[in-house]
Enzyme design. Structure first.
Site, PDB file in Angstrom:
ATOM      1  N   ASN A  78     -52.854 -10.798 -46.289  1.00  0.00           N
ATOM      2  CA  ASN A  78     -54.110 -10.166 -45.573  1.00  0.00           C
ATOM      3  C   ASN A  78     -53.770  -8.550 -45.576  1.00  0.00           C
ATOM      4  O   ASN A  78     -53.119  -7.873 -45.134  1.00  0.00           O
ATOM      5  CB  ASN A  78     -54.129 -10.157 -44.052  1.00  0.00           C
ATOM      6  CG  ASN A  78     -55.349  -9.887 -43.304  1.00  0.00           C
ATOM      7  OD1 ASN A  78     -56.709 -11.026 -43.423  1.00  0.00           O
ATOM      8  ND2 ASN A  78     -55.194  -9.017 -42.213  1.00  0.00           N
ATOM      9  N   GLU A  79     -55.226  -8.302 -45.971  1.00  0.00           N
ATOM     10  CA  GLU A  79     -55.144  -6.734 -46.563  1.00  0.00           C
ATOM     11  C   GLU A  79     -54.067  -6.179 -46.569  1.00  0.00           C
ATOM     12  O   GLU A  79     -53.376  -4.862 -45.778  1.00  0.00           O
ATOM     13  CB  GLU A  79     -55.900  -6.573 -44.749  1.00  0.00           C
ATOM     14  CG  GLU A  79     -56.797  -6.563 -44.115  1.00  0.00           C
ATOM     15  CD  GLU A  79     -57.543  -5.745 -42.788  1.00  0.00           C
ATOM     16  OE1 GLU A  79     -57.259  -5.460 -42.574  1.00  0.00           O
ATOM     17  OE2 GLU A  79     -58.913  -5.839 -43.298  1.00  0.00           O
ATOM     18  N   TRP A 131     -57.367  -2.429 -29.831  1.00  0.00           N
ATOM     19  CA  TRP A 131     -56.238  -2.631 -29.555  1.00  0.00           C
ATOM     20  C   TRP A 131     -55.716  -2.688 -28.125  1.00  0.00           C
ATOM     21  O   TRP A 131     -56.732  -1.376 -27.723  1.00  0.00           O
ATOM     22  CB  TRP A 131     -55.267  -2.302 -30.539  1.00  0.00           C
ATOM     23  CG  TRP A 131     -55.482  -2.839 -31.722  1.00  0.00           C
ATOM     24  CD1 TRP A 131     -56.506  -3.913 -32.514  1.00  0.00           C
ATOM     25  CD2 TRP A 131     -54.450  -2.774 -33.145  1.00  0.00           C
ATOM     26  NE1 TRP A 131     -56.168  -4.063 -33.893  1.00  0.00           N
ATOM     27  CE2 TRP A 131     -54.809  -3.858 -33.820  1.00  0.00           C
ATOM     28  CE3 TRP A 131     -53.582  -2.744 -33.348  1.00  0.00           C
ATOM     29  CZ2 TRP A 131     -54.421  -3.749 -35.490  1.00  0.00           C
ATOM     30  CZ3 TRP A 131     -52.767  -2.132 -33.941  1.00  0.00           C
ATOM     31  CH2 TRP A 131     -52.907  -3.605 -35.223  1.00  0.00           C
ATOM     32  N   ARG A 154     -47.199  -5.907 -37.589  1.00  0.00           N
ATOM     33  CA  ARG A 154     -47.446  -6.855 -39.447  1.00  0.00           C
ATOM     34  C   ARG A 154     -47.196  -6.149 -40.270  1.00  0.00           C
ATOM     35  O   ARG A 154     -47.256  -4.890 -39.509  1.00  0.00           O
ATOM     36  CB  ARG A 154     -48.491  -7.747 -38.565  1.00  0.00           C
ATOM     37  CG  ARG A 154     -49.877  -6.606 -38.840  1.00  0.00           C
ATOM     38  CD  ARG A 154     -51.681  -7.218 -38.727  1.00  0.00           C
ATOM     39  NE  ARG A 154     -52.403  -6.680 -38.376  1.00  0.00           N
ATOM     40  CZ  ARG A 154     -53.180  -6.770 -38.339  1.00  0.00           C
ATOM     41  NH1 ARG A 154     -53.381  -7.803 -38.542  1.00  0.00           N
ATOM     42  NH2 ARG A 154     -54.393  -5.676 -37.917  1.00  0.00           N
ATOM     43  N   GLU A 157     -64.024 -10.475 -43.127  1.00  0.00           N
ATOM     44  CA  GLU A 157     -64.274 -10.089 -41.564  1.00  0.00           C
ATOM     45  C   GLU A 157     -65.644  -8.974 -41.556  1.00  0.00           C
ATOM     46  O   GLU A 157     -65.144  -8.266 -42.131  1.00  0.00           O
ATOM     47  CB  GLU A 157     -62.843  -9.925 -41.683  1.00  0.00           C
ATOM     48  CG  GLU A 157     -61.545  -9.948 -41.596  1.00  0.00           C
ATOM     49  CD  GLU A 157     -60.128  -9.088 -41.148  1.00  0.00           C
ATOM     50  OE1 GLU A 157     -59.819  -8.589 -40.533  1.00  0.00           O
ATOM     51  OE2 GLU A 157     -59.327 -10.057 -41.942  1.00  0.00           O
ATOM     52  N   GLU A 164     -54.181  -7.993 -30.028  1.00  0.00           N
ATOM     53  CA  GLU A 164     -55.304  -7.455 -29.919  1.00  0.00           C
ATOM     54  C   GLU A 164     -56.638  -8.450 -28.893  1.00  0.00           C
ATOM     55  O   GLU A 164     -57.585  -9.327 -29.185  1.00  0.00           O
ATOM     56  CB  GLU A 164     -56.499  -7.994 -31.571  1.00  0.00           C
ATOM     57  CG  GLU A 164     -55.904  -7.137 -32.158  1.00  0.00           C
ATOM     58  CD  GLU A 164     -56.157  -7.829 -33.538  1.00  0.00           C
ATOM     59  OE1 GLU A 164     -56.570  -8.422 -33.914  1.00  0.00           O
ATOM     60  OE2 GLU A 164     -55.824  -6.966 -34.907  1.00  0.00           O
TER      61      GLU A 164
END
Ligand code: GAL
Length: 686
Positions: A152-153, A326, A114, A318, A368
């Site tokens: 996201n982030e 991971w 990602r 989160e 994950e």
């Protein structure tokens, strides 16, 4: 009127991250019901689900998420909907390789993980506009949606960008900044090693060079450029969302990552910032904080303090709820009973009014599978779900704290330019990292709540004057504007502490040909006569301050006082024994302490104690170093959060009777705070 709560809900709220696309549809209804039963009232969805909305370029479908939202609508569950741009679809990466980010040597990051896109590709910006517009049009007015998360982030996992699109935009950025190539050459000091450019077309984002050294002034502009690119990209999305969502529905993004001016990001694009808290549960419980040099259990308090400087009251999107990991790395153990609560309340203690666990159930496939959520693969009720429900109950009891602001006794100043400079300048980095750790740990161990104050182009003297004491450990790059702000703060009665390496670079990162601390010389009443690095690794020297030995870590500026200033401490060793290490100067109604070293935590503790700043709540509580004290205040009412990071009970002394909100009872005198325990004491007015 200030917002009562970040979510504009009536009270502190617990939520959870949910991925409808990871589960059979039959589970949705049951999942939502179980969440609500456990007090989880908000879900965050869709941040990686681009293909579910646009399976092929330009072909939009909402069927899947419409079905999910229909299930949601039958419940009181609220939703934070995300734009899915952190994970570009394979069709996009395949058809338009220019959207991909690249390594410094030009190799592209390919589809399969990602965050492999770049912010500056015109194509990616167009694809982003298309997907965000489609989502905003379709879901913008949905009654269950209370807010939107952008991407996201941003800048997580990778915060450097070396694609061709980045070079193209970097040139535009530089043309706007400098106007001519001559001015760029001057700013980048290209006369050194024959680096001059004839034309902007020859300029690139940093590329592979021998030793990865490169031009430091180029790097400074490059980091500023990445920051600007990140904010522009968020802005592109925020503008579309705003046009489609009702007033009162918020826009945020999650995480606080490097190479971006988060203050500008929030001011221009967001209603408030959200943080992602992964305390890792991996520090050794029961360790003695006096011997644990890192206070690893409190590291998140430091990050949360940074978040608070962006948005005084914020949310945690989160919050880690299970073991981390991971498939490629071990990660961290499961939270022990009580630890989910401890760190969720650490977030609240620092200013969060919303805490959302990552994630509802651990994924059974993908990278994950070891990043655990509340529930395990087997989907049975477990101890973590029970603890989550208890946390929901605790947040109910904290309703009066909703919207309360953290109350710091002093602040450490930061500026993005200096954070950027410290990244590639090894001398700066050494003193910066030493002092950042030193001040944070000193504040923790002396129970002196601390803020970060970021000086930005919008900062006003009044904001500085909120703090009786400011510490700017290493204002290495110093602008006239910042020097002016510090001066007006001191003249109006502020107290300022500075450390070594102050004021020796201009805004291009060139060293100034004037006595240090340059623009702050008069204010500090001091000059640097000589200086030396005292490592590597990190050397220590000592100065004598009225008979007390004070550590002057990493670097020593050997000072000399200007007329009217007073020498408070002198070095004890080396060729500069007896020379000034600390100078005190009065200016207007305030005073400045110029210290020649970086600040170890012992040194920072000496300053806090001697300046009468340490332990501002000593009249109410007496706490051991194992205990963190955080304070939130609303309408004059102070709430003291006591957090025990140890696996054993710790002794605390409450000097007067106070209501403990979580138990509803009153406490006074010598008490034992249970293992991983948290109390919230109502301490009344100042
Ligand atoms: C966060 C990220 C989540 C998840 C989590 C655990 O940084 O936002 O999507 O990946 O880490 O690795």
């Amino acid at each position: 009127m200030e917002k009562a709560s970040v979510l504009q809900l009536d009270k502190m709220t617990l939520g959870v991250c949910y991925y409808p696309e990871h589960w059979k549809e039959e589970l949705w209804e049951q999942d939502l019901a179980r969440m609500l039963q456990s007090g989880l009232r908000v879900i965050r969805i869709a941040e990686f689900a681009w293909n579910f909305f646009e399976p092929e370029e330009g072909v939009f479908t909402f069927e899947f998420f419409d079905r999910f939202m229909q299930v949601v609508e039958k419940t009181p569950m609220k939703v934070i909907f995300c734009t899915p741009t952190a994970t570009p679809p394979a069709w996009a990466s395949d058809r338009y390789p220019e959207i991909l980010n690249a390594r410094k040597d030009g190799v592209l990051y390919r589809h399969g993980l990602r965050r492999h896109y770049n912010y500056n590709s015109e194509k990616y910006r167009q694809l982003t506009r298309d997907i965000v517009s489609a989502l905003a049009r379709h879901y913008g007015q949905h009654p269950s949606i209370i807010g939107w998360q952008i991407d996201n982030e941003l800048n997580c996992e990778v915060n450097e960008f070396y694609s061709e699109s980045d070079s193209v935009c970097f040139r535009t950025f530089l043309k706007e900044k400098y106007g001519s190539i001559e001015r760029l050459n001057e700013a980048w000091g290209t006369a050194f090693w024959n680096q001059s450019y004839n034309d902007f077309e020859q300029v690139h984002v940093p590329r592979t060079t021998l030793n990865e050294e490169g031009n430091p002034h180029q790097k400074l502009d490059y980091l500023r450029f990445i920051s600007e690119s990140t904010c522009r990209y968020t802005g592109l999305q925020a503008k579309i969302l705003r046009a489609h969502i009702p007033a009162g529905v918020f826009i945020t993004t999650n995480g606080l990552f490097g190479n971006v001016d988060n203050h500008r990001q929030a001011a221009e694009n967001l209603d408030f910032m959200m943080y992602d808290s992964y305390p890792s549960f991996a520090f050794s419980p029961g360790s003695d904080p006096k011997n644990d040099p890192n206070l690893a259990d409190r590291k998140w308090s430091q990050n949360l303090s940074e978040t608070r400087s962006v948005s005084p009251v914020f949310g945690v999107m989160e919050q880690q709820s299970g073991a981390g990991g991971w498939t490629s790395w071990l990660g961290s153990p499961s939270p022990k009973p009580g630890q989910m609560t401890l760190w969720a309340l650490q977030s609240v203690a620092h200013g969060a009014d919303y805490v959302s666990f990552f994630r509802w159930r651990t994924c059974t496939f993908g990278t994950e599978i070891y990043w655990h959520g509340i529930l395990d693969y087997d989907n049975r009720d477990n101890r973590r779900l029970r603890e989550a429900a208890q946390i929901a109950g605790k947040l109910e009891k904290l309703a009066p704290v909703t919207g309360a602001r953290y109350k710091a006794a002093f602040a450490v100043i930061r500026e993005y330019d200096n954070l950027f400079d410290a990244q590639y300048d090894a001398w700066h980095r050494l003193v910066h990292e030493t002092s950042e750790a030193g001040w944070f740990q000193a504040a923790q161990l002396t129970h002196t709540p601390m803020d970060y104050l970021y000086i930005t182009e919008h900062t006003k003297t009044e904001e500085l004057l909120r703090y009786p004491l400011l510490v700017y450990p290493h204002a290495t790059l110093l602008s006239e504007r910042t020097a002016g702000l510090l001066e007006s703060y001191v003249k109006a009665g502020g107290r300022l502490i500075t450390g070594c390496r102050t004021g020796y670079k201009d805004e291009n990162g060139h060293c100034i040909m004037q006595p240090k601390p340059g623009l702050l010389r008069e204010l500090c009443g001091a000059e640097v006569e000589d200086f030396t690095l005292i490592g590597p690794p990190v050397g220590r020297s000592f100065a004598d301050w009225d008979g007390e030995q004070v550590e002057a870590t990493a670097f020593n500026d050997i000072l000399s006082p200007l007329p009217g200033a007073e020498v408070l401490a002198r070095y004890c060793q080396d060729y500069y024994a007896g020379q000034p290490a600390l100078i005190h100067n009065r200016c207007g109604r305030g005073e400045v302490f110029s210290f020649g070293g970086a600040f170890s935590r012992e040194t920072a503790m000496v300053f806090l104690r001697r300046l009468g700043i340490a332990e501002p709540f000593a009249g109410l509580v007496c706490l051991p170093p194992e205990c963190e004290l955080a304070v939130r205040e609303k309408e004059g009412e102070r709430y003291l959060f006591l957090l025990n990071y140890q696996s054993r009970p710790i002794e605390v002394l409450l000097r007067r009777e106070m209501e403990e909100l979580l138990s509803g009872g009153y406490k006074e005198g010598a008490q034992k705070l249970p293992p991983y325990g948290v109390w919230v004491l109502r301490a009344g007015q100042d």
